[in-house]
Motif scaffolding. Structure first.
Motif, short mmCIF file in Angstrom:
data_model
loop_
_atom_site.label_atom_id
_atom_site.label_comp_id
_atom_site.label_asym_id
_atom_site.label_seq_id
_atom_site.Cartn_x
_atom_site.Cartn_y
_atom_site.Cartn_z
N ALA A 130 101.58 33.96 32.98
CA ALA A 130 100.66 35.03 32.58
C ALA A 130 101.05 35.57 31.21
CB ALA A 130 100.65 36.14 33.62
N TYR A 180 96.08 35.47 35.72
CA TYR A 180 95.70 34.92 34.41
C TYR A 180 94.45 35.61 33.88
CZ TYR A 180 98.94 31.32 36.09
OH TYR A 180 100.04 30.67 36.60
N ALA A 204 95.52 38.74 32.42
CA ALA A 204 96.22 38.52 31.15
C ALA A 204 95.24 38.31 30.00
CB ALA A 204 97.15 37.31 31.27
#
Length: 241
Positions: free
Chosen positions: A101, A144, A147
């Motif tokens: 991430a 993710y 992120a």
């Protein structure tokens, strides 16, 4: 050359394949390719076609997020308008979720600092490597997405039920990998899948054709069939386009 052939076939955009680039240079896949070699391939491809090109950057060719950010900046400088980062390691294990991430976040920050509205595709290999359950895969996709990724890639996911559940857990576009077990494109569209990557498939077909031609030539009685592929004139025309 393969980029030109794909565009001539009607592809509106291209994604590089780390395996295909490595194979073309006589190397195995799995970050055995150097960053410079990958960037040289990206630059050659973007220079050969006018369609958008996304660069497969494997795990970023760096251990630390700052190094991944530099790889992304270099890929953008080479003409890419998209990047793909994977969390699978060459030894078959997954990168810890927060570590990957952080790499995704670094890639996103590098894109935002540029003048290029590039697409960051975050890939999880948990299904592909058979190393985690569905809950872990979903947790990675969410991490993710948080992120800052623009899209999520889950190679190996082929079951329609699983695909529908993965689509449902995030508003980001879901990317899958083409293969014999994958439903047809129209069914994928109904399930909500947004993107299909061919991966190393075309490269493996090309190497298979070369291998078959060599066996035919070197065998007994030794013939010269070309498998009914593109003619010399057709390939020459495509390369000159």
């Amino acid at each position: 050359g393969s980029a030109k052939v794909l565009v001539a076939a009607g592809a509106p955009a291209l994604g590089t394949t780390s395996a295909g680039v490595a194979f073309a240079l006589g190397l195995p896949d799995g970050e055995r390719l150097s960053r410079d070699a990958m960037l040289a391939a990206v630059r050659a491809i973007t220079g050969a076609v006018t369609v958008p090109v996304s660069a497969d950057l494997e795990a970023g060719y760096a251990e630390e997020p700052a190094g991944v950010a530099e790889t992304v900046r270099l890929a953008l400088d080479a003409g890419a308008v998209g990047v793909n980062l994977e969390d699978g390691r060459a030894d078959g294990s997954p990168t810890p979720v927060q570590e990957h991430a952080a790499r995704v976040r670094a890639a996103v920050d590098a894109v935002r600092a540029s003048d290029i509205p590039a697409f960051v595709n975050a890939r999880t290999d948990t299904v592909w490597l058979c190393v985690a359950d569905e809950a872990e895969t979903i947790a990675r996709l969410r991490a993710y997405a948080e992120a800052g990724a623009d899209g999520l890639f889950v190679p190996g996911a082929t079951d329609p039920g699983l695909l529908a559940r993965l689509v449902a857990v995030t508003p980001l576009p879901l990317n899958v990998l083409a293969g014999p077990a994958l439903p047809p494109v129209d069914e994928l569209a109904r399930l909500g899948v947004a993107r299909v990557s061919s991966g190393s498939g075309p490269a493996r077909l090309a190497f298979s054709a070369a291998h078959a031609a060599a066996r035919e030539l070197l065998g007994s009685p030794g013939t010269y069939g070309d498998g009914g592929g593109l003619s010399y004139a057709e390939v020459n025309r495509i390369m000159g386009g």
